[in-house]
Design a protein around this motif. Structure first.
Motif: not given
Lengths: 271, 271, 271, 271, 271, 271
Positions: F182-187, F202-203, F207-208, F221-225
């Motif tokens: 899901i996060e990959t889709d979002v980014v 996302v990977m 990891a972080i 966060s997702t925002r940073l990615l």
């Protein structure tokens, strides 16, 4: 010593006050010379009533203000208000007392902010003056003006204490809880209960006051006993009244509440 | 050395002041050169009276303000007030003194907020100027203007102390309690009591001042002795008067109050 | 190196200043390039006099403001005032200096609140601009404008220190007390006393400054010595003058006062 | 990599900036997408110059504000002012930038009060909106608007730090002091000194930056080296210039000043 | 004991309240005499509902205000507002209650600033007066006016506690969570769920309340159980509803959330 | 579960949101009953997007305000403004939402000052009322009004936490970072990058997030990615983009920055 109402007309109904020691004589002497008075004593011991009584006896108006930590000198002296496009000056309670020669009673003075000092000091020494900076003037206190302040020594702290330079301008009178007979009279009269109920409440009050190693911040005041009596006069049972007006009022800690309950059981008459 | 009233007309009745040391000579020299003066001494030792006396002797008006922790430079300099839709500037007490060449006495200066520094500094050095930012102008002090400040070294704390850069602009005079004979004169005159009563009060005051290991924050000041004398002049017994005006005024602690009571019994004459 | 008055007309009488080191050369170089200057040094060592002297020599007006902890940028930049129903903008002292190309001297800068930073920074780098947000504009400093600030390193604390981002915009000049001969000249000239008295005062000042294990927060400044000299010029004895202007000014502690008194006895000539 | 001035007309003269790493490419990418930028780096390393350079290159107006601890959102957004009986809205600098599509640079953002968050957050994410509560409206940022903030990580404290929810909205660029050759170019150009003097100053700066166990809160910035160079250009000797612009600027401690002086002696060429 | 609605018309629909102990009788007695009441009890136990019920039964209007740490006496008493060039006085909620003889309920009184004391004290003793300083007047409370305050003893702290001088003016009533049967009735009625679901939620609530060594600052209140029931009534599964309305509402700590989840699994019926 | 846009016209374009757990069902149930919702979760996990999505699906207007420590109830409710000699009331954002039946989202509620409590409480229980003291009135919330607040449990402190009496009025929903797919889709969608780049970011983010003994206050966060992806979409290299948008954004500590750099090297594909 019992106070009898003076012949001088006053604005309040004759207050009920039973004197305990020298307090009336000392107050009269201070009033005779216009000296300011400092009343010391615990919450609910009758400081306000005492001042009301002296004002009544001396035939002077009484203006009372309770100190609080946001109170500034402007709250006492007055301020300009905008009305209809005009700014109008409105006297504060202290200024009204200074103009009218009234007794000004500042209750719990240590709560007020220290800029009140600027108006208290020149009124509390030989000058008897009130500087009203906003009007660019200084008022001389009218004859009869007297400054009375009170505080509860038990609340003193490093942050909130009376400055020595303020304190040493006042004649100090210490008030405490009255002896059993007098306090019984007071509770019976104020609460409207019979002498037996009043005496039972006073005995309970004294038992709480003399608890050894008491965990209470403050003991049961005459005021609390009158509250309990009032609930009885409204038809509540004595124990229920005492539970709400005394026990629950004194503590939130369940252990303390339970211990006070046991004390109540031991002291109050079984009905 | 006793002060005799000068021939110069003044606005106050001749104050009663009995000099103790060099204070009058030093003040005169400072006044002659327009140097600012710092008075140091305990509460109630007569700082205000001393300034009133010097103002009288020098024939200058005296304007007195008590410092407090909400006092800002605007309280000293003045502010705009809205009156009838117009804003009107109202001089503060310091500005009035600067314009009129009066003595300005700022009592308990360490209580004031530090922005008062901005108006004190240029008035306290060779500039003798008062910047009035709100008017966009700077006033030169009229001849005769003199700045006098006071504080009680016993109250100094980390939070409230005189900044060195302020302090080093002032000629410093230390005042203390006067010797027995002079203090007896002062108490008798101010309280309106006979010399024997005055002497008894002064002896009591000195006994309290010399208590070893005293738990008191502040000792019995001349002011307190005058208060007690005043109650006696109103007809109260000496012990009752001392109890209210001295003992209860000095402490709230019941142990200390009892100890002071015993000291009173030992020192005061048995009537 | 002695300053001779320049030919440029100025608004103040030629100040009396005796240079000690490179300070005049460094100030001149900074002024030539419009760089801001930071003066460091103890209370009463002559920072204000030095700036007055440089302003006089450079033929520029000097506007001086003392920092205090309630000072905000509006006190420096200006504000709108309500006058007769109209709001009128009144320039603050910094804005006046920026418009006129004057030297602006902010004494004790660390006392001011940090929003003053916002107006100092763009004036203290290559921009030489003053943002006047309330007017929605930015003023470019007129030629000749120079920013000078001062502080006393001995007063630095965690709460009150110069931010590095402010400090690194200024050329720093450290001032101290002058050597004996120069300080004697200064005291004699400023106090109006003969060279022998001046030298005695300077010797006393140096003795105090070099006390080992001194309990004093601040030593005897040139300013204090001038004050003492001034009292002598008014006719006070040297010891009495020193007692008020130096000893009592430096300490409230009775032990320290006594020790300083003994030092005075040892250093001052017996008259 | 050297920046060449773009063809786009701008309001400032071409700033002098020598790039060190990726900072120009990253800023360009962020600007291309309208992403906000956070600049991190020590005092005086050139953050302001970098933003001026980027604004110049991108052909955008630059509006700069320095954060301070009294700064509120109203200082950024604007406020109503009373003018001639009418209240007039005056845009704050951020609102002007939002309307004009300018770069808004908030220097030392952690100094500002946190209510600035309310206007920074919606401008720093996909919304690119500025809520103007006082006007009851929300402005969409014009194309070209970009938010840039800076802070010095060395000043971070518990009380003053960037909230994570703010920080994670920004692309972060870290700036440091440039390598010797670039910094020499910068100092020579900005101070107007020859390359040898500039290089000597840079060598000194690096020696101070690499002091082991340094007691300095902040090292010698490029800004300080330029100040020293400027004094040399005005005719001061190199050692005197360095003493005022570097040594005295970095420390008030006499031991540290002496140690820095010895370092200066060791590093600077003997003239 | 169940309350039956009185015949007196009121402004609110009959509230649903199930009495647990003496609270109704004590409140009635206090109301009969005009004595102020202090309600003590945890969050969400039904204090507000109890006051609404008593107001309904006594046929009086109820005015409720939640205390907060910026609340001042002006928020309670009223203030002047500028409207069309005229200043108009607008009564605050307490003044409205005093004029109309309503019940005034100040929820979470310890959150309010202490200047509220100045208006609470004279309303809470025999005076029953509200000083309205801004109008220069004092209002006598209309018959029926009653002051009710509440607080949660679990939140008491040194900084935020009820002053004894305030507390000892009130009849105190302690409220807790009701026994299972009554609480089940309440949850079923308020959430609109069947008795079985309500009982399951109440059993869960009691399990959480009796957790030994609980890490929770506050237990599951009746209010939380009603919220969970409401989600079930909207079609959510019981476990999902409890997860959001109880578990996630009580803690942010993942360990605590997991432990509560296991408790939920053990207590709730398997569907 | 994927949200499909509803047929109801809304003011925002369909937001992109990928649901992870029960959050949509719980929000719908709460909305159906008008219950207030509390969103818990770390910075940048998508709380704002989730609320935008729910507002879109439910066809309601969304009004968003970010809490800050100077925010008072007046900022939410509204205030009088002076316009052309008239005072005009301007609704605050909360009042607008109450009148229009909008969703009101108060982000980071714990930052706001506690007087906001006074307006939140009666809106968050069965009353659904907004007291507007300045207008002397109380507004009933229009149908559709819903209160949503959020906070980040990781920021909780003694000084800034949600009061239990506030918290227990809300249905709580916890949001976290979505699973990898899901996060990959979002980014990919938000940054406009290809799925491979998105997955790499996302990977790295995971990891972080799973670093043992992490010194970071907050994870990536997702925002940073998305920010990093955006820089890549503008043409920056992946490593450069990650360095600015992730590494430098997460830490100022050079050791941590280096360690994160090594992690980046290990996780990102070698290009």
């Amino acid at each position: 010593m019992t106070l009898t109402a003076s012949a001088v007309p006053t604005r309040v109904a004759t207050p009920f006050y039973r004197a305990v020691g020298d307090e009336v004589a000392v107050f009269r002497a201070a009033a005779g010379r216009g000296l300011p008075v400092l009343l010391k004593g615990p919450t609910g011991c009758g400081k306000t009533r005492f001042v009301e009584t002296m004002a009544h006896e001396l035939g002077r108006e009484l203006i009372t203000v309770a100190g609080h930590e946001d109170m500034t000198s402007a709250d006492l002296v007055g301020r300009f208000l905008l009305q209809g496009g005009e700014t109008v000056w409105v006297d504060g309670p202290l200024t009204r007392a200074v103009r009218q020669g009234a007794i000004f009673y500042l209750d719990e003075v240590v709560e007020a902010r220290q800029d009140t000092t600027v108006v208290i000091h020149p009124l509390a020494d030989h000058r008897r003056e009130l500087p009203v900076d906003r009007l660019g003037t200084t008022l001389s206190a009218a004859p009869g003006f007297q400054l009375v302040i009170s505080y509860n020594p038990g609340y003193q702290s490093v942050l909130k204490s009376l400055k020595e330079s303020t304190r040493q301008r006042f004649v100090a009178i210490e008030l405490g809880f009255p002896p059993v007979d007098i306090e019984t009279d007071v509770v019976a009269h104020e609460a409207g209960v019979d002498p037996e109920t009043a005496r039972a409440l006073v005995m309970l009050g004294n038992a709480i006051r003399h608890l050894e190693g008491s965990p209470l911040r403050e003991v049961a005041s005459t005021r609390l006993l009158i509250l309990a009596g009032g609930l009885v006069a409204e038809g509540l049972g004595l124990r229920t009244a005492v539970q709400s007006a005394v026990v629950q009022a004194l503590s939130d800690d369940s252990d303390v509440v339970r211990a006070l309950g046991e004390l109540v059981d031991a002291v109050l008459p079984r009905t």
